[in-house]
Design a protein around this motif. Structure first.
Motif, PDB file in Angstrom:
ATOM      1  N   LEU A   1       0.792  -1.187   0.049  1.00 22.13           N
ATOM      2  CA  LEU A   1      -0.263   0.048   0.131  1.00 22.13           C
ATOM      3  C   LEU A   1       0.844   1.278  -0.004  1.00 22.13           C
ATOM      4  O   LEU A   1       0.543   2.091  -0.586  1.00 22.13           O
ATOM      5  N   VAL A   2       2.023   1.181   0.698  1.00 27.03           N
ATOM      6  CA  VAL A   2       2.838   2.347   0.769  1.00 27.03           C
ATOM      7  C   VAL A   2       3.381   2.528  -0.887  1.00 27.03           C
ATOM      8  O   VAL A   2       3.506   3.786  -1.406  1.00 27.03           O
ATOM      9  N   THR A   3       3.654   1.472  -1.349  1.00 30.14           N
ATOM     10  CA  THR A   3       4.126   1.463  -3.060  1.00 30.14           C
ATOM     11  C   THR A   3       2.994   2.342  -3.712  1.00 30.14           C
ATOM     12  O   THR A   3       3.247   3.185  -4.739  1.00 30.14           O
ATOM     13  N   ALA A   4       1.564   1.888  -3.334  1.00 28.84           N
ATOM     14  CA  ALA A   4       0.554   2.336  -4.057  1.00 28.84           C
ATOM     15  C   ALA A   4       0.395   3.835  -3.787  1.00 28.84           C
ATOM     16  O   ALA A   4      -0.415   4.548  -4.453  1.00 28.84           O
ATOM     17  N   GLY A   5       0.880   4.458  -2.641  1.00 30.77           N
ATOM     18  CA  GLY A   5       0.816   6.041  -2.371  1.00 30.77           C
ATOM     19  C   GLY A   5      -0.047   6.285  -1.044  1.00 30.77           C
ATOM     20  O   GLY A   5      -0.368   7.355  -0.809  1.00 30.77           O
ATOM     21  N   LEU A   6       0.145   5.147  -0.102  1.00 31.38           N
ATOM     22  CA  LEU A   6      -0.813   5.345   1.316  1.00 31.38           C
ATOM     23  C   LEU A   6       0.145   6.354   2.078  1.00 31.38           C
ATOM     24  O   LEU A   6       1.161   6.378   1.956  1.00 31.38           O
ATOM     25  N   ARG A   7      -0.698   7.209   2.641  1.00 31.42           N
ATOM     26  CA  ARG A   7      -0.065   8.080   3.373  1.00 31.42           C
ATOM     27  C   ARG A   7      -0.037   7.954   4.824  1.00 31.42           C
ATOM     28  O   ARG A   7       0.601   8.766   5.825  1.00 31.42           O
ATOM     29  N   GLY A   8      -0.981   7.238   5.345  1.00 31.02           N
ATOM     30  CA  GLY A   8      -1.422   7.207   7.006  1.00 31.02           C
ATOM     31  C   GLY A   8      -1.848   5.864   7.399  1.00 31.02           C
ATOM     32  O   GLY A   8      -2.346   4.944   6.503  1.00 31.02           O
TER      33      GLY A   8
END
Ligand code: AMP
Ligand code: ZN
Ligand code: FE
Ligand code: FE
Length: 288
Positions: free
Chosen positions: A209-216
């Motif tokens: 999800l971080v790779t997909a652009g998650l911020r929090g």
């Protein structure tokens, strides 16, 4: 006095029991600085909630809790500051609304097979035009006298993986993050410590999800115990993600009151900053 913003609440626009303005009134009484209305798969309550927040002097944060699925696992993604008119987001919400109807019919049929006779008409009456959620079905199971209370309805029948559970087809969690970002919003993983019995959200998924652009990450969800809060706060901080807190208020069907957990205002500012940066980047004119 609670200092901070409750960043995850529901209303009758999805499966909460209080209309948006009443949800805001609860927030004012609880003494929070503001709230995000994050109904499931709809932005219908924003106008009413924003007006009520103005009236009570609360900060309003527009949000949505987008349903995503990973196999039999239901993963909830919070999207803040999305453009509510962004067509692909509106289309996904419409698709989910229809999918929820199909799935409610299937769950009512499964319940019938298990000896719990509830009527689809009553479920729809309870939803009153909002996207149909399992809490509407749980309330009917209780009303039918098949179980003692709401939680038992989930545990025995409709929790993820339980005998009358039916998954809904939805975006993958990564596509959910991408959709929120494309809509000019900022994505936060909801209650990672609350999910499915057999397959909790794990760090492999978090990394994806971080790779997909998650911020929090919603590490301070009211239903997380101390260990879960500590675990998810660490996981977030190691990845440079913001940590949010919230009650996930649903009105009177659950005990959790607004303000049971909150997010510092500075974190909300940072989230808003990410959303604004994404939008200005998108609309930036090329210098060539
Ligand atoms: P749905 O969107 O129809 O899958 O329903 C999800 C909602 O059901 C969540 O937002 C919770 O409010 C509620 N819910 C899910 N699992 C449980 C559970 N095990 N016990 C109580 N409520 C639950
Ligand atoms: Zn809900
Ligand atoms: Fe949720
Ligand atoms: Fe929720």
């Amino acid at each position: 006095m609670v200092t901070g913003i409750d960043l995850h609440t529901h209303s009758t626009c999805s499966d909460g029991t209080t209309p948006p303005a009443e949800t805001v009134a609860f927030a004012a009484r609880a003494g929070v600085a503001g709230l995000a209305l994050t109904d499931h798969d709809t932005m219908d309550g924003w106008d009413e909630a924003a007006t009520a927040c103005l009236h009570h002097g609360l900060r309003f944060v527009p949000g949505v809790e987008l349903s995503t699925e990973l196999g039999e696992r239901s993963v909830h993604m919070l999207g803040y500051f999305v453009d509510p008119t962004y067509a692909p987001l509106v289309e996904e919400c419409d698709r989910l609304r229809n999918e929820r109807l199909r799935r409610a019919h299937a769950m009512v049929a499964k319940l019938g097979g298990l000896g719990v006779a509830i009527s689809m008409d009553n479920v729809l009456r309870r939803a009153a035009g909002a996207p149909v959620g399992r809490p509407h079905i749980a309330a009917e199971i209780v009303a039918a006298g098949a179980v003692e209370d709401f939680d038992a309805a989930f545990d025995q029948y409709i929790a993820d993986g339980a005998p009358a559970y039916v998954p809904k087809h939805a975006l993958s969690p990564e596509d959910g993050v991408a959709l929120i970002n494309a809509a000019g919003g900022v994505a936060v993983l909801a209650h990672p410590g609350v999910s499915t019995r057999d397959a909790p959200v794990d760090l492999v998924l978090l990394d994806r999800l971080v790779t997909a652009g998650l911020r929090g990450v919603e590490a301070d969800h009211a239903a997380h115990d101390d260990d879960a809060r500590w675990f998810w706060r660490n996981a977030a901080q190691e990845r440079g993600l913001l940590v949010t807190g919230a009650s996930d208020f649903h009105g009177t069907t659950k005990d959790t009151g607004i303000g049971a957990a909150v997010t510092p205002e500075a974190v909300v500012d940072a989230l808003q900053g990410f959303a604004a940066a994404a939008v200005s980047h998108e609309t930036e004119e090329s210098p060539w």
